[in-house]
Design an enzyme around this catalytic site. Structure first.
Site, short mmCIF file in Angstrom:
data_model
loop_
_atom_site.label_atom_id
_atom_site.label_comp_id
_atom_site.label_asym_id
_atom_site.label_seq_id
_atom_site.Cartn_x
_atom_site.Cartn_y
_atom_site.Cartn_z
N SER A 1 -6.24 10.13 24.83
CA SER A 1 -5.15 10.72 24.07
C SER A 1 -4.66 12.02 24.69
O SER A 1 -3.51 12.41 24.48
CB SER A 1 -5.58 10.95 22.62
OG SER A 1 -6.74 11.74 22.56
N HIS B 1 0.84 -1.21 0.00
CA HIS B 1 0.00 0.00 0.00
C HIS B 1 0.87 1.26 0.00
O HIS B 1 0.60 2.21 -0.74
CB HIS B 1 -0.90 0.02 1.23
CG HIS B 1 -2.01 -0.99 1.20
ND1 HIS B 1 -2.32 -1.71 0.07
CD2 HIS B 1 -2.88 -1.40 2.17
CE1 HIS B 1 -3.34 -2.51 0.34
NE2 HIS B 1 -3.69 -2.34 1.60
N GLY C 1 -10.52 13.19 20.34
CA GLY C 1 -11.82 12.92 19.76
C GLY C 1 -12.93 13.09 20.76
O GLY C 1 -14.06 13.44 20.42
#
Length: 549
Positions: free
Chosen positions: A387, A280, A396
């Site tokens: 986080s 990828h 988030g």
């Protein structure tokens, strides 16, 4: 008229070759993380070419007649088998790739190249891993956080689907089933025997939010990490947690690189970067895009299910049902009367919830929470985990872990706290609210999930409040700080040492049968701080900002 003769059974007989390439192979096949149809085909091919498939393992280790254990990967392997049993096993433990490659080449290949190194699941690495997200199984079950739970989604009643928690690749691997066996929230480690000095030490270590140690990787390869991030969300929405987690682990590894990737050869020896991800990266570096992502984005079903899966409370199964009903947009969902109240809230504030919260705003809100909490209960300790505690520049959502050093005053605190925060318009909408500390059920852990607003604004943010008894706080703080990779390693390490670790405690494991994992005892191993948990498990201590593995 003479009776018809049966056709010779040559075709059927030709399918079985007792002297085939798998002669001598007696395999136990781990059924997780692989399609059942594909698994049956592999079993048939193995049997046709001289091998045998064993349905059970010997209970006392050694594997009995089993010579090979086949699994998708270490995670799937350890879901089914106890690490201690695997240490005693003297056969081969290999991935399904070995079987596939043997069938492709027409010959039996060396097994060492395909060996599953399950011990690496709990060994610390200098670079590797990723953050993930943990989830409550229900409002009345304990959560085993697998990271900093930034992406968790719940249904209104708390019943979790096979959802998108990377932290919980499969529900039966990470959640203790059945009624809670936790003891009361009171314990010797949190009662009046604890000295003032130890309480102060507890405050000093556990109250630190990592404000001074931020996580700021070079992040020179956003062209790669942004594409991987999109694939994480797509696979998560499709319920393919194994693939989602592989991209999730790779992102921090790539973020930390001090150079711009110009060739896939530059990443060939990095942890968490296998052949598929290397391919990828090679395509992205050479073309600036990834055909796999473009394929997904052009597929209406994948695109729609992924969109619905981003609504808070909507897991993969529900997203697929909504698609099958003919819904294609978020506006369509507004008309569906099957949505729960929590899902409707998630839908209403869809755009708000997707916006990340700047670190300085999280810091200000953490201070506000501490001030309000102290006004209600002097001495209460309120820390923002996830986080934020790991030093990230944005979050988030907010994961708030709460306790009180005396081991008693936390009881009944959360309802008062929530009421006060609603009174100042900080908490706005409720998603989940469960109280267990008063009756001592569910380990005495109280939970609130909802939406909040930064003072003076209407933009909604996700917030989780978890109140732990003093003797369980270290486990909750560790679990809700994350990240996912660290928590998975710690759980696997605990399992290998005869323990079961979750966000409520470290327990002695009870023996199972056939090499399978048993349950857990009622007794909790005393750990006053996160460091005590690390030390008990024999894992090197990591400061919060060092846990972005």
């Amino acid at each position: 008229m003479a009776p018809k003769r049966k056709p010779p059974a040559r075709a059927a007989a030709a399918k079985l070759d007792p002297d085939g390439m798998f002669r001598g192979v007696s395999a136990f096949v781990v059924p997780h993380a692989v399609q059942s149809r594909r698994l049956e085909v592999w079993k048939q091919r193995l049997a046709q070419m001289g091998g045998r498939v064993q349905e059970k393992l010997a209970a006392k280790g050694g594997g009995g007649a089993v010579t090979h254990v086949l699994a998708a990967d270490a995670k799937a392997l350890l879901r089914e088998l106890d690490a201690a049993w695997l240490h005693r096993f003297r056969g081969s433990v290999v991935s399904f790739e070995w079987l596939e490659e043997c069938l492709k080449s027409g010959e039996r290949l060396p097994e060492h190249k395909f060996a599953i190194n399950y011990e690496e699941e709990f060994k610390p690495k200098k670079e590797g891993g990723a953050a993930g997200s943990g989830v409550l199984q229900s409002a009345k079950r304990s959560k085993i956080s697998s990271d900093g739970p930034e992406n968790r989604k719940e249904t209104a009643g708390g019943n979790r689907e096979s959802r998108d928690a990377i932290a919980h690749p499969n529900e039966d691997s990470d959640v203790v089933k059945g009624p809670s066996t936790c003891t009361s929230s009171q314990s010797a480690s949190g009662d009046s025997k604890e000295t003032i000095a130890s309480q102060n030490a507890f405050k000093a270590e556990e109250a630190s939010s990592g404000e001074s140690s931020t996580y700021a990787p070079p992040d020179l390869n956003r062209n790669i990490t942004e594409i991987f991030g999109k694939l994480i969300n797509i696979y998560r929405a499709l319920g393919d947690d194994r693939r989602s987690f592989s991209y999730y682990k790779a992102i921090p590894v790539i973020e930390k690189l001090p150079f711009k990737i110009e060739s896939a050869d530059q990443v060939k020896d990095l942890p968490a970067i296998g052949k598929s991800l290397k391919d990828h990266i090679n395509e992205i570096v050479n073309t600036g895009k990834l055909s796999k992502l473009e394929h997904f984005e052009n597929d209406e079903k994948v695109r729609t299910v992924s969109l619905f899966g981003e609504v808070w409370g909507v897991g993969p199964a529900t997203a697929l049902k909504l698609y099958d009903k003919g819904h294609r947009t978020l506006d369509d969902l507004q008309k569906d009367d099957s949505l729960t109240s929590a899902q409707r809230i998630g839908l209403k504030f869809f755009d708000d919830i997707k916006q990340r919260i700047p670190r300085h705003e999280v810091s200000e809100m953490e201070k506000l929470l501490q001030e309000v909490g102290t006004d209600i209960l002097p001495g209460v300790i309120i820390v923002c985990g996830g986080s934020y505690r790991r030093g990230k520049s944005s979050c988030g959502d907010m994961d708030i872990i709460i306790t009180h050093p005396d081991g008693e005053s936390h009881v009944g605190f959360l309802p008062k706290f929530v009421q006060r925060l609603k009174g100042i318009n900080f908490l706005r909408e409720d998603l989940i609210f469960s109280i267990h500390s008063i009756e001592g059920t569910d380990c005495g852990v109280d939970t609130y999930f909802g939406l909040c607003t930064y003072p003076g604004r209407e933009l909604r943010h996700r917030i989780d409040l978890k109140v732990y008894p003093r003797n369980r706080h270290a486990f909750g703080l560790l679990a809700w700080t994350g990240n996912d990779v660290l928590n998975r390693r710690l759980r696997i390490l605990a399992d290998s040492k005869g323990y079961i670790l979750d966000d409520t405690g470290l327990y002695l494991a009870t023996p199972g049968s056939g090499g399978k994992r048993g349950g857990r005892s009622d007794a909790i191993i005393n750990c006053d701080t996160e460091k005590d948990v690390f030390d008990t498990l024999g894992f090197p201590w990591l400061e919060p900002h060092e846990r972005n593995l």
